[in-house]
Structure formats: C-alpha cells, structure tokens
Design a protein around this motif. Structure first.
Motif, mmCIF file in Angstrom:
data_model
loop_
_atom_site.group_PDB
_atom_site.id
_atom_site.type_symbol
_atom_site.label_atom_id
_atom_site.label_comp_id
_atom_site.label_asym_id
_atom_site.label_seq_id
_atom_site.Cartn_x
_atom_site.Cartn_y
_atom_site.Cartn_z
ATOM 1 N N UNK A 100 0.852 -1.178 0.000
ATOM 2 C CA UNK A 100 0.000 0.000 0.000
ATOM 3 C C UNK A 100 0.892 1.233 0.000
ATOM 4 N N UNK A 101 0.589 2.190 -0.873
ATOM 5 C CA UNK A 101 1.367 3.417 -0.962
ATOM 6 C C UNK A 101 0.970 4.420 0.114
ATOM 7 N N UNK A 102 1.771 5.466 0.245
ATOM 8 C CA UNK A 102 1.510 6.484 1.263
ATOM 9 C C UNK A 102 0.163 7.168 1.092
ATOM 10 N N UNK A 103 -0.215 7.432 -0.155
ATOM 11 C CA UNK A 103 -1.517 8.063 -0.405
ATOM 12 C C UNK A 103 -2.643 7.181 0.128
ATOM 13 N N UNK A 104 -2.545 5.900 -0.129
ATOM 14 C CA UNK A 104 -3.577 4.966 0.330
ATOM 15 C C UNK A 104 -3.582 4.841 1.854
ATOM 16 N N UNK A 105 -2.411 4.858 2.474
ATOM 17 C CA UNK A 105 -2.328 4.782 3.942
ATOM 18 C C UNK A 105 -3.016 5.976 4.575
ATOM 19 N N UNK A 106 -2.699 7.165 4.072
ATOM 20 C CA UNK A 106 -3.294 8.387 4.631
ATOM 21 C C UNK A 106 -4.785 8.448 4.332
ATOM 22 N N UNK A 107 -5.186 8.091 3.128
ATOM 23 C CA UNK A 107 -6.610 8.096 2.777
ATOM 24 C C UNK A 107 -7.389 7.146 3.676
ATOM 25 N N UNK A 108 -6.860 5.950 3.923
ATOM 26 C CA UNK A 108 -7.531 4.983 4.802
ATOM 27 C C UNK A 108 -7.625 5.512 6.226
ATOM 28 N N UNK A 109 -6.578 6.173 6.702
ATOM 29 C CA UNK A 109 -6.598 6.732 8.056
ATOM 30 C C UNK A 109 -7.651 7.830 8.168
ATOM 31 N N UNK A 110 -7.759 8.674 7.158
ATOM 32 C CA UNK A 110 -8.789 9.721 7.170
ATOM 33 C C UNK A 110 -10.179 9.115 7.038
ATOM 34 N N UNK A 111 -10.332 8.094 6.211
ATOM 35 C CA UNK A 111 -11.629 7.413 6.097
ATOM 36 C C UNK A 111 -12.070 6.859 7.450
ATOM 37 N N UNK A 112 -11.136 6.264 8.187
ATOM 38 C CA UNK A 112 -11.453 5.727 9.514
ATOM 39 C C UNK A 112 -11.821 6.846 10.488
ATOM 40 N N UNK A 113 -11.127 7.964 10.394
ATOM 41 C CA UNK A 113 -11.412 9.104 11.280
ATOM 42 C C UNK A 113 -12.782 9.692 10.963
ATOM 43 N N UNK A 114 -13.087 9.869 9.680
ATOM 44 C CA UNK A 114 -14.404 10.377 9.265
ATOM 45 C C UNK A 114 -15.511 9.488 9.827
ATOM 46 N N UNK A 115 -15.310 8.177 9.751
ATOM 47 C CA UNK A 115 -16.329 7.216 10.188
ATOM 48 C C UNK A 115 -16.348 7.015 11.705
ATOM 49 N N UNK A 116 -15.385 7.593 12.412
ATOM 50 C CA UNK A 116 -15.340 7.443 13.862
ATOM 51 C C UNK A 116 -14.760 6.122 14.328
ATOM 52 N N UNK A 117 -14.061 5.409 13.439
ATOM 53 C CA UNK A 117 -13.476 4.116 13.811
ATOM 54 C C UNK A 117 -12.128 4.264 14.517
ATOM 55 N N UNK A 118 -11.344 5.257 14.114
ATOM 56 C CA UNK A 118 -10.017 5.458 14.698
ATOM 57 C C UNK A 118 -9.540 6.867 14.370
ATOM 58 N N UNK A 119 -8.747 7.435 15.270
ATOM 59 C CA UNK A 119 -8.186 8.763 15.035
ATOM 60 C C UNK A 119 -7.005 8.644 14.075
#
Length: 138
Positions: free
Chosen positions: A1-20
C-alpha cells in the motif's frame, strides 16, 4: 500500500469514527503548527503533540459529536519523497453547544507507513476562539 492509500484509509477511519488519524503517527515524529495560534510551534514527538494539542483540543468537544473531518477535499502524494498533502474540512460540537468548523491543510512525510514529519495550516483565529472560549473537560 502506498503512502496516499495509507493516509486516505486513516482519514476514512477518522471520518467514520473508527479510529483517530494519529494511529499513523510515528512515536518519534515531529509536528509543526504554522501561524500564530496558541498551539503554533514545533512538537518533537507524537507524545508531545498528543499531550499539548490533541488531548486538550478533543476535551473541548461533545462525546456525541466530536471533532472530525466532514469533507476530505483532496489528497496529493509524491511517493518519491514520501510526502502526502491533505486538504480537509473539520467540524464538531463543543461542550458549550457551539459548532467549531475549520479548514486544514496537512503536509506529511511518511516513512515505513508512518508520519515522521507533519506541518499543519489552518485558520488560527477560529482555533483560538475555540481554545480560549470553550473550557476543556477533565
């Protein structure tokens, strides 16, 4: 997984309230907040940034409507340097019952899938109004 995908997944989780998003912050990262807000400056570690900014910031929001991104406008990455830039809008309901909204630009450099250096740009006036206008809970 590339850096863009790592950051996008982290933001997706934050938006959904799953993880900061801080779950992708390296223990020894540095973080700079630009401008002249009360939190502007350079933080030498994830712990310093968490203790001095993230925790007191989060304590100003309702548990029912905490601060989180409401729109990720764009994510740009330069995989050759490990740099990812995210432009995003955040919102939350404060413990005083008001709404805090701000637009952020974060420039992050990743190494080994973790943020090792970050710089944040945002509306310092709106941030200071929140910081000084809403008492943090304990």
């Amino acid at each position: 997984m590339g850096n863009r995908e790592i950051v996008t997944a982290a933001f997706d989780d934050w938006v959904a309230g799953r993880a900061h998003v801080s779950r992708i912050f390296s223990v020894d990262m540095t973080w700079e907040i630009t401008g002249r807000s009360t939190s502007a400056g350079r933080y030498a570690s994830r712990q310093a940034f968490t203790d001095e900014v993230l925790i007191p910031f989060a304590r100003r929001f309702s548990a029912d409507a905490p601060f989180r991104p409401v729109a990720v406008r764009s994510v740009h990455a330069d995989e050759s340097t490990g740099t990812v830039v995210v432009l995003w809008d955040g919102q939350g309901t404060t413990t005083a019952g008001t709404t805090y909204e701000n637009t952020y630009a974060w420039v992050m450099r990743l190494k080994g899938g973790l943020v090792v250096d970050g710089t944040a740009f945002y509306d310092s006036i709106a941030f200071n109004e929140l910081w000084f206008g809403v008492e943090p809970t304990t």
